[in-house]
Scaffold this active site. Sequence first.
Site, PDB file in Angstrom:
ATOM      1  N   ARG A 130      -3.468   3.040   8.541  1.00 30.67           N
ATOM      2  CA  ARG A 130      -3.758   1.766   7.876  1.00 30.67           C
ATOM      3  C   ARG A 130      -2.516   0.877   7.822  1.00 30.67           C
ATOM      4  NH1 ARG A 130      -8.319   2.620   3.945  1.00 30.67           N
ATOM      5  NH2 ARG A 130      -8.855   4.824   3.962  1.00 30.67           N
ATOM      6  N   GLU A 155      10.673 -46.010  -4.713  1.00 34.27           N
ATOM      7  CA  GLU A 155       9.888 -45.531  -3.574  1.00 34.27           C
ATOM      8  C   GLU A 155      10.460 -45.963  -2.232  1.00 34.27           C
ATOM      9  OE1 GLU A 155       5.947 -47.408  -3.875  1.00 34.27           O
ATOM     10  OE2 GLU A 155       6.855 -48.851  -5.230  1.00 34.27           O
ATOM     11  N   MET A 166      -5.641  -7.145   8.721  1.00 31.35           N
ATOM     12  CA  MET A 166      -5.059  -6.286   9.754  1.00 31.35           C
ATOM     13  C   MET A 166      -5.923  -5.045   9.937  1.00 31.35           C
ATOM     14  SD  MET A 166      -0.993  -6.780   8.951  1.00 31.35           S
ATOM     15  CE  MET A 166      -1.158  -6.505   7.198  1.00 31.35           C
ATOM     16  N   SER A 178      10.166 -44.329 -12.120  1.00 31.48           N
ATOM     17  CA  SER A 178       9.095 -43.422 -11.705  1.00 31.48           C
ATOM     18  C   SER A 178       9.190 -43.295 -10.197  1.00 31.48           C
ATOM     19  CB  SER A 178       7.721 -43.984 -12.122  1.00 31.48           C
ATOM     20  OG  SER A 178       6.693 -43.110 -11.696  1.00 31.48           O
ATOM     21  N   GLY A 209       7.995 -42.789  -6.741  1.00 34.07           N
ATOM     22  CA  GLY A 209       6.753 -42.827  -5.954  1.00 34.07           C
ATOM     23  C   GLY A 209       6.971 -42.062  -4.662  1.00 34.07           C
ATOM     24  N   THR A 210       6.721 -40.778  -4.709  1.00 36.30           N
ATOM     25  CA  THR A 210       7.129 -39.905  -3.602  1.00 36.30           C
ATOM     26  C   THR A 210       6.253 -40.037  -2.363  1.00 36.30           C
ATOM     27  OG1 THR A 210       5.906 -38.117  -4.686  1.00 36.30           O
ATOM     28  CG2 THR A 210       8.281 -38.221  -5.063  1.00 36.30           C
ATOM     29  N   ASN A 211       5.072 -40.637  -2.483  1.00 36.66           N
ATOM     30  CA  ASN A 211       4.264 -40.845  -1.275  1.00 36.66           C
ATOM     31  C   ASN A 211       5.002 -41.778  -0.314  1.00 36.66           C
ATOM     32  OD1 ASN A 211       2.348 -39.336  -2.597  1.00 36.66           O
ATOM     33  ND2 ASN A 211       1.095 -41.084  -3.201  1.00 36.66           N
ATOM     34  N   ASP A 212       5.353 -42.985  -0.813  1.00 41.16           N
ATOM     35  CA  ASP A 212       6.059 -43.941   0.045  1.00 41.16           C
ATOM     36  C   ASP A 212       7.499 -43.515   0.301  1.00 41.16           C
ATOM     37  OD1 ASP A 212       3.943 -45.572   0.506  1.00 41.16           O
ATOM     38  OD2 ASP A 212       4.537 -47.175  -0.858  1.00 41.16           O
ATOM     39  N   LYS A 215       0.835  -1.206   0.000  1.00 44.18           N
ATOM     40  CA  LYS A 215       0.000   0.000   0.000  1.00 44.18           C
ATOM     41  C   LYS A 215       0.869   1.256   0.000  1.00 44.18           C
ATOM     42  CE  LYS A 215      -3.777  -0.192   2.242  1.00 44.18           C
ATOM     43  NZ  LYS A 215      -4.729  -0.376   3.359  1.00 44.18           N
ATOM     44  N   TYR A 230       9.117 -35.914 -16.917  1.00 49.11           N
ATOM     45  CA  TYR A 230       7.702 -35.583 -16.788  1.00 49.11           C
ATOM     46  C   TYR A 230       7.280 -35.608 -15.324  1.00 49.11           C
ATOM     47  CZ  TYR A 230       6.811 -40.584 -16.035  1.00 49.11           C
ATOM     48  OH  TYR A 230       6.812 -41.851 -15.522  1.00 49.11           O
ATOM     49  N   HIS A 268     -16.586  -8.103   2.044  1.00 49.29           N
ATOM     50  CA  HIS A 268     -15.565  -9.017   2.551  1.00 49.29           C
ATOM     51  C   HIS A 268     -15.802 -10.435   2.044  1.00 49.29           C
ATOM     52  CE1 HIS A 268     -13.843 -11.847   5.536  1.00 49.29           C
ATOM     53  NE2 HIS A 268     -12.832 -11.010   5.505  1.00 49.29           N
ATOM     54  N   GLY A 291      -8.169  -7.083   4.595  1.00 45.46           N
ATOM     55  CA  GLY A 291      -9.048  -7.245   5.742  1.00 45.46           C
ATOM     56  C   GLY A 291      -8.446  -7.967   6.930  1.00 45.46           C
ATOM     57  N   ARG A 294      -2.952 -47.544 -11.463  1.00 42.40           N
ATOM     58  CA  ARG A 294      -2.878 -48.443 -10.311  1.00 42.40           C
ATOM     59  C   ARG A 294      -3.833 -49.616 -10.508  1.00 42.40           C
ATOM     60  NH1 ARG A 294      -2.749 -42.939  -7.045  1.00 42.40           N
ATOM     61  NH2 ARG A 294      -4.384 -42.605  -8.583  1.00 42.40           N
ATOM     62  N   ARG A 312      -3.742  -1.485  -6.209  1.00 43.97           N
ATOM     63  CA  ARG A 312      -2.968  -2.714  -6.099  1.00 43.97           C
ATOM     64  C   ARG A 312      -3.385  -3.622  -7.246  1.00 43.97           C
ATOM     65  NH1 ARG A 312      -5.949  -4.589  -0.498  1.00 43.97           N
ATOM     66  NH2 ARG A 312      -8.060  -4.752  -1.326  1.00 43.97           N
ATOM     67  N   CYS A 368       5.304 -39.773  -9.839  1.00 40.42           N
ATOM     68  CA  CYS A 368       3.885 -40.131  -9.925  1.00 40.42           C
ATOM     69  C   CYS A 368       3.164 -40.103  -8.584  1.00 40.42           C
ATOM     70  CB  CYS A 368       3.718 -41.506 -10.565  1.00 40.42           C
ATOM     71  SG  CYS A 368       4.436 -42.852  -9.598  1.00 40.42           S
ATOM     72  N   ARG A 406       1.179 -49.857 -13.323  1.00 43.01           N
ATOM     73  CA  ARG A 406       1.884 -50.414 -12.166  1.00 43.01           C
ATOM     74  C   ARG A 406       1.239 -51.745 -11.799  1.00 43.01           C
ATOM     75  NH1 ARG A 406       1.786 -47.190  -6.582  1.00 43.01           N
ATOM     76  NH2 ARG A 406      -0.293 -48.103  -6.445  1.00 43.01           N
TER      77      ARG A 406
END
Length: 891
Positions: free
Chosen positions: A95, A760, A106, A779, A781-784, A25, A866, A458, A104, A576, A339, A846, A632
């Site tokens: 302000r 993984e 602060m 590939s 497997g980032t979850n495991d 601001k 990818y 708001h 809104g 899967r 803004r 993946c 898979r």
Amino acid sequence: MKNVYFFGEGKAEGDAGMRDILGGKGANLAEMTNLGIPVPPGFTISTDVCAAYYVNKNSYPQGLMEEVLSHLDCLEKLMGKKLGDSEDPLLVSVRSGAAVSMPGMMDTILNLGMNDQAVRGLAARTGNPRFAWDAYRRFIQMYGDVVMGVPHDEFEAAISAVKKARKVELDTALDAKDLEKLVEVYKKIVKKAAKKDFPQKPLDQLWGAINAVFGSWMNERAIKYRQLNDIKSLRGTAVNVQSMVFGNFGEDSGTGVCFSRDPSTGENKFYGEYLMNAQGEDVVAGIRTPKKLASLEKKNPGVYKQLVSVKNILEKHFRDMQDMEFTIQQGKLFLLQTRNGKRTGAAAVKCAVDMVSEGLIDRETAIIGRVTPALLDQLLHPMIDHKAQKAAKVITRGLNASPGAACGRIVFSAQDAEAWHGRGEKVLLVRKDTSPEDIGGMVVSQGILTSTGGMTSHAAVVARGMGTPCVAGAKGVSVQGKKVLIGGQTFKEGDWVSIDGSTGEVYAGQLPLVVPRISGDMNAFLGWCDEIRAKSVRSASSGGALKGFEVWTNADQPEDAQRAFEFGAQGVGLCRTEHMFFAEEKLIHFRAMIVADTYEERKARLKKILPLQKKDFFGIFKAMGGRPVTIRLLDPPLHEFVPHTKAEVEELADFLQVKPRDLQPKLDVLKEANPMLGHRGCRLAVTYPEIYDMQVEAIALAVVDCIKKNIPVNPEIMIPIVVTARELKLLKPNAQAALQRVFDKAGVKAPHIKIGTMIEVPRAAIRAGHVARYAEFFSFGTNDLTQMTFAFSRDDVASFLPTYLVKNVLDVDPFKSIDEEGVGYLIQFAAAEGRKVNPGLQLGICGEHGGDPLTIDFCFRAGLNYVSCSPFRVPLARLAGAQAVIRNSKK
């Protein structure tokens, strides 16, 4: 060190490039001043002061008081008035304004400097007693609430009582005597609640307000807003002290909010709302229903023409859609703020495409700076099914404040919304209006319905920013305790309602929602993104060059693949097969297989599943039209397929024609203490080769069907949970043999089918160079991989992870964005080691991370070919991938 910066009379000590110091601001007030825009003079206390304020335990840097008083003296001389003077008082606003807009969240205080003497001097000086007393009562209400902690509702109750006694509805119908009496009531409210009189000394008021604004940086709603929007590394808020201009001076004065383009649709038309004889909070608070900006042209053509000119100057200067606040005082225009305007996803895309067409920006600027992945994600929000909408009756209408459709169970408070959401309920927040304190409930709500307020209230602004459907200012909506009257019908808490934020329509009950399609401007915009990704060139760790950066999808069913294809997916990175087994017609046969005693029995049971698997694969291959499809093979532990309930055991026993008590011992043997680290993935194929043999045969048969029907096909086979190269060395030849048997029998020349693995397990990443001898692709497997690297269970982290984030033990949720230092290190190491052995090794991701913008940027830097994500995240990933290319090419 300079801590205070002046702006006024066409010259400012700052500019738009000083956002980090002056806040957004303050920097833009300085920039507008330098551009010759009519801006009320003032000064900005820097964000450095806010940072020091908290470091020094709520105390200011040495010399700040003298610096503020020096700048106040300059302001008084420029304006020819003294703060709180008894004859001709200078009044100011105080302000907040951080480097990143937090609308809104602060605190703001208007009309500061007013006291018992100044109000009479202002009344005499202006000849407008009503205006003076209205300004005073507003000041007491805002200052009492923000600085002195007096409940806002007590002031509202007092003014409501006065209006009721006078038999009027609007504040503007109260005369000077009414307001003078109300001031006395307000002062008594303050005395009772705060245990002290309302301050009369202007400098006491000023420092009280400055303290409150800096204090609001750490209020609950501001903290929550920063957490929700991942706003970090800011110094704090600046404080802007600015001479007041008055929209409540009379019917020749007013205030409004306007946008250089429509923030809901992005159309290039001047858009906004205003109120005559009002101050800014009246517009955003929804107390009165504002008028459309177009009507100002008739009421005051000169001011409207000047406002259009200012709009054009600012949009061209900032090269973006502007959100402006203005005040008209006795026919003279003043700009209080500009803004870059918050907008819907649809508006963001249209603005970007149009501005490129207009020559205002280039394509790279449109991609990197005008559309965020979160905004794009909004375009994929559901809509009400057309047939259901046509048959349903509209019970009321309001303003189409934020697009998209939603249905949920009615709740009436933010607290209830969060509580119901915590129980797994879909809720729709219904209120007269919303305030910044409601942010937590608004975030978890499917949609928001209010009975008052306009397009810049708001509720409307926050909902649009979050991508939450909202209908505001709906007529015929009356909240009464835990019930609401909507269009003559009474609804209680927990009843279902549906809203269409694109049309402003409200419906009783739960209407079906449908998924939107990509078209028009969004297609053009995403086409630019695809071009940038396709043309990208990176250095590979093997020494070669990597061309392109693709977006694939995770799809387990043909309809998922088709939807992802329509959204622009270039392949399937994860299909899967276990999800297919849980289908009712397959599950009973698979359960029968896992309790079979012999190889022959297992083969017989799997033979029943084979044609169903082939049908699934054929549907996905057909939907993807020759794009790569990575299948898979079975991954989860057998434990997950074991019947657990008495009814399930009896069903299986009946199918096998045995007694449940004779079946139970076999089931007990299959149960595991820690199944996610148990008999799963490729371990199943080592012990029961026939399972993977059946799946590979089903893939091959589906490929044969595609070839015979002239359908392009490009499958890849992924062997999961590998921990040693020897597993792949054993299983890959089995798969190749199964494929060749089918192709030879069918007499077809099949395409080469890649066989690779999912990385993984940390050991597989560490031994990637050895695994790559037998894999044609990795590939990740980032979850495991994240679970095993952190030793965090994704299902159980909720008990401690939020505390880790609040206390900065971790910067981000590692299940949301990749942990570059740990999990990311393993990925980069595996990529480099794998390509040393196999330079052409294809790499992708993946896990759920594949749709996260921060992770996508990492994947580009790590040299992956990818990313693969859920169908609905594909457009987002197409954009985030292009942003990664642009961002990293500039480094």
